[in-house]
Design a protein around this motif. Sequence first.
Motif, PDB file in Angstrom:
ATOM      1  N   LEU A  37       0.823  -1.204   0.000  1.00 38.44           N
ATOM      2  CA  LEU A  37       0.000   0.000   0.000  1.00 38.44           C
ATOM      3  C   LEU A  37       0.860   1.258   0.000  1.00 38.44           C
ATOM      4  O   LEU A  37       0.615   2.199  -0.772  1.00 38.44           O
ATOM      5  N   TYR A  38       1.885   1.269   0.846  1.00 39.27           N
ATOM      6  CA  TYR A  38       2.728   2.464   0.944  1.00 39.27           C
ATOM      7  C   TYR A  38       3.417   2.763  -0.385  1.00 39.27           C
ATOM      8  O   TYR A  38       3.354   3.886  -0.893  1.00 39.27           O
ATOM      9  N   TYR A 117       9.783  10.245   6.636  1.00 38.99           N
ATOM     10  CA  TYR A 117      10.147   9.327   5.556  1.00 38.99           C
ATOM     11  C   TYR A 117      11.292   8.407   5.963  1.00 38.99           C
ATOM     12  O   TYR A 117      11.425   7.295   5.427  1.00 38.99           O
ATOM     13  N   GLU A 118      12.101   8.855   6.907  1.00 40.11           N
ATOM     14  CA  GLU A 118      13.200   8.009   7.381  1.00 40.11           C
ATOM     15  C   GLU A 118      12.694   6.669   7.927  1.00 40.11           C
ATOM     16  O   GLU A 118      13.410   5.673   7.915  1.00 40.11           O
ATOM     17  N   SER A 119      11.436   6.659   8.392  1.00 44.65           N
ATOM     18  CA  SER A 119      10.886   5.447   9.002  1.00 44.65           C
ATOM     19  C   SER A 119      10.668   4.324   7.996  1.00 44.65           C
ATOM     20  O   SER A 119      10.541   3.158   8.383  1.00 44.65           O
ATOM     21  N   VAL A 120      10.627   4.638   6.710  1.00 52.41           N
ATOM     22  CA  VAL A 120      10.406   3.590   5.706  1.00 52.41           C
ATOM     23  C   VAL A 120      11.671   3.276   4.916  1.00 52.41           C
ATOM     24  O   VAL A 120      11.632   2.492   3.971  1.00 52.41           O
ATOM     25  N   VAL A 121      12.788   3.899   5.296  1.00 56.25           N
ATOM     26  CA  VAL A 121      14.060   3.607   4.635  1.00 56.25           C
ATOM     27  C   VAL A 121      14.656   2.349   5.267  1.00 56.25           C
ATOM     28  O   VAL A 121      14.833   2.293   6.484  1.00 56.25           O
ATOM     29  N   PRO A 122      14.978   1.327   4.470  1.00 50.85           N
ATOM     30  CA  PRO A 122      15.610   0.122   5.029  1.00 50.85           C
ATOM     31  C   PRO A 122      16.909   0.463   5.746  1.00 50.85           C
ATOM     32  O   PRO A 122      17.592   1.434   5.397  1.00 50.85           O
ATOM     33  N   GLN A 123      17.245  -0.311   6.745  1.00 48.74           N
ATOM     34  CA  GLN A 123      18.417  -0.022   7.573  1.00 48.74           C
ATOM     35  C   GLN A 123      19.732  -0.345   6.869  1.00 48.74           C
ATOM     36  O   GLN A 123      20.764   0.240   7.194  1.00 48.74           O
ATOM     37  N   VAL A 132      17.023   5.429  -0.727  1.00 44.11           N
ATOM     38  CA  VAL A 132      17.598   6.759  -0.485  1.00 44.11           C
ATOM     39  C   VAL A 132      17.760   7.522  -1.796  1.00 44.11           C
ATOM     40  O   VAL A 132      17.402   8.707  -1.897  1.00 44.11           O
ATOM     41  N   ILE A 133      18.294   6.853  -2.813  1.00 41.64           N
ATOM     42  CA  ILE A 133      18.474   7.508  -4.114  1.00 41.64           C
ATOM     43  C   ILE A 133      17.120   7.863  -4.724  1.00 41.64           C
ATOM     44  O   ILE A 133      16.939   8.952  -5.285  1.00 41.64           O
ATOM     45  N   TYR A 134      16.159   6.965  -4.599  1.00 40.22           N
ATOM     46  CA  TYR A 134      14.818   7.240  -5.125  1.00 40.22           C
ATOM     47  C   TYR A 134      14.198   8.457  -4.438  1.00 40.22           C
ATOM     48  O   TYR A 134      13.659   9.353  -5.101  1.00 40.22           O
ATOM     49  N   PHE A 135      14.237   8.499  -3.101  1.00 46.64           N
ATOM     50  CA  PHE A 135      13.666   9.628  -2.373  1.00 46.64           C
ATOM     51  C   PHE A 135      14.324  10.942  -2.799  1.00 46.64           C
ATOM     52  O   PHE A 135      13.647  11.955  -2.999  1.00 46.64           O
ATOM     53  N   ALA A 136      15.655  10.928  -2.927  1.00 50.59           N
ATOM     54  CA  ALA A 136      16.374  12.149  -3.269  1.00 50.59           C
ATOM     55  C   ALA A 136      16.048  12.616  -4.688  1.00 50.59           C
ATOM     56  O   ALA A 136      15.762  13.801  -4.918  1.00 50.59           O
ATOM     57  N   LEU A 137      16.074  11.698  -5.640  1.00 53.79           N
ATOM     58  CA  LEU A 137      15.823  12.070  -7.032  1.00 53.79           C
ATOM     59  C   LEU A 137      14.375  12.488  -7.258  1.00 53.79           C
ATOM     60  O   LEU A 137      14.108  13.490  -7.938  1.00 53.79           O
ATOM     61  N   SER A 138      13.441  11.733  -6.706  1.00 51.91           N
ATOM     62  CA  SER A 138      12.028  12.058  -6.929  1.00 51.91           C
ATOM     63  C   SER A 138      11.675  13.403  -6.303  1.00 51.91           C
ATOM     64  O   SER A 138      11.018  14.242  -6.941  1.00 51.91           O
ATOM     65  N   ALA A 139      12.132  13.646  -5.087  1.00 52.07           N
ATOM     66  CA  ALA A 139      11.840  14.925  -4.432  1.00 52.07           C
ATOM     67  C   ALA A 139      12.521  16.078  -5.164  1.00 52.07           C
ATOM     68  O   ALA A 139      11.905  17.125  -5.405  1.00 52.07           O
ATOM     69  N   GLY A 140      13.783  15.895  -5.518  1.00 50.69           N
ATOM     70  CA  GLY A 140      14.523  16.967  -6.179  1.00 50.69           C
ATOM     71  C   GLY A 140      13.920  17.360  -7.509  1.00 50.69           C
ATOM     72  O   GLY A 140      13.741  18.553  -7.812  1.00 50.69           O
ATOM     73  N   LEU A 141      13.591  16.389  -8.330  1.00 53.46           N
ATOM     74  CA  LEU A 141      13.045  16.680  -9.658  1.00 53.46           C
ATOM     75  C   LEU A 141      11.597  17.164  -9.588  1.00 53.46           C
ATOM     76  O   LEU A 141      11.250  18.194 -10.173  1.00 53.46           O
ATOM     77  N   VAL A 142      10.763  16.441  -8.875  1.00 56.18           N
ATOM     78  CA  VAL A 142       9.330  16.754  -8.864  1.00 56.18           C
ATOM     79  C   VAL A 142       9.045  18.065  -8.136  1.00 56.18           C
ATOM     80  O   VAL A 142       8.306  18.929  -8.641  1.00 56.18           O
ATOM     81  N   LEU A 217      19.982  13.314  -0.166  1.00 57.45           N
ATOM     82  CA  LEU A 217      20.917  12.182  -0.093  1.00 57.45           C
ATOM     83  C   LEU A 217      21.644  12.173   1.237  1.00 57.45           C
ATOM     84  O   LEU A 217      21.776  11.136   1.891  1.00 57.45           O
ATOM     85  N   VAL A 218      22.120  13.341   1.659  1.00 56.92           N
ATOM     86  CA  VAL A 218      22.830  13.449   2.925  1.00 56.92           C
ATOM     87  C   VAL A 218      21.865  13.212   4.087  1.00 56.92           C
ATOM     88  O   VAL A 218      22.183  12.496   5.052  1.00 56.92           O
ATOM     89  N   TRP A 219      20.672  13.776   3.991  1.00 57.55           N
ATOM     90  CA  TRP A 219      19.696  13.694   5.085  1.00 57.55           C
ATOM     91  C   TRP A 219      19.238  12.261   5.305  1.00 57.55           C
ATOM     92  O   TRP A 219      19.235  11.760   6.435  1.00 57.55           O
ATOM     93  N   PHE A 220      18.839  11.605   4.239  1.00 57.67           N
ATOM     94  CA  PHE A 220      18.352  10.229   4.374  1.00 57.67           C
ATOM     95  C   PHE A 220      19.485   9.228   4.513  1.00 57.67           C
ATOM     96  O   PHE A 220      19.292   8.152   5.057  1.00 57.67           O
ATOM     97  N   GLY A 221      20.668   9.590   4.011  1.00 54.45           N
ATOM     98  CA  GLY A 221      21.807   8.674   4.089  1.00 54.45           C
ATOM     99  C   GLY A 221      22.466   8.676   5.450  1.00 54.45           C
ATOM    100  O   GLY A 221      23.209   7.797   5.789  1.00 54.45           O
TER     101      GLY A 221
END
Length: 221
Positions: A37-38, A117-123, A132-142, A217-221
């Motif tokens: 669902l997420y 969003y950090e709560s759904v990032v795998p450890q 992490v790359i997906y979150f960064a690219l999607s947020a940055g572009l969109v 990238l830095v924030w989620f990484g």
Amino acid sequence: MTNASQQQRLLGLALLGIAPFLVNGLVNSAIAASAPLYWGFEMLTWIVIPASIAWAATRLPGIGFADFGFHGAIRGQRNIGLLLLVCTLFAPLVYGVYRTCYDFFSAILPAQGFFQYESVVPQSGVLYFVVVIYFALSAGLVEELLFRGMLHKALTGMRQALPLFLLLSPLLFSLVHWEDGVANLVSTYIVGLFMALAYLGLRNLWPLVAGHVFTDLVWFG
């Protein structure tokens, strides 16, 4: 189609693309425990809807991605080397502005949010890097396309276009980050204003995308 009606359609498309982000924090918190669902909702709000909005916008007469700032010129002068240099310098600058704001406001305002969003990032593992790359690219572009490029183009030519852009761009950018706490709400407003001013100065979206992607990238990484 008149310029006025085209601008109205473009503004409507931009706001339509932004609208899901006003509620996704609430939805995400309710469905985060279910991966199908997420991630289904994630793909809808960050890929399917934005791609559809971008496609519809570029079908308007005389409108292309270059009109939103995706081109090789800085302030009207095409210079790929200069563009790459500005992107390189702008990336850590955006992160520095956001980090400074967040550290300051989280010390004096509630920093605990409704959903992170950090709560759904795998450890660890490959999925960690993919997410992490997906979150960064999607947020940055969109987000840069909608909140800076499309919004600016939609308002250009209207009465009080500059004040409206400087009002709406950071305000909407801040409001769609409400789920991450008051400190982040204020911090993203300041960063949104900084990015709006940078876009007006550079007239190019790529440095803003670079700064946004690097920050996430830095924030989620």
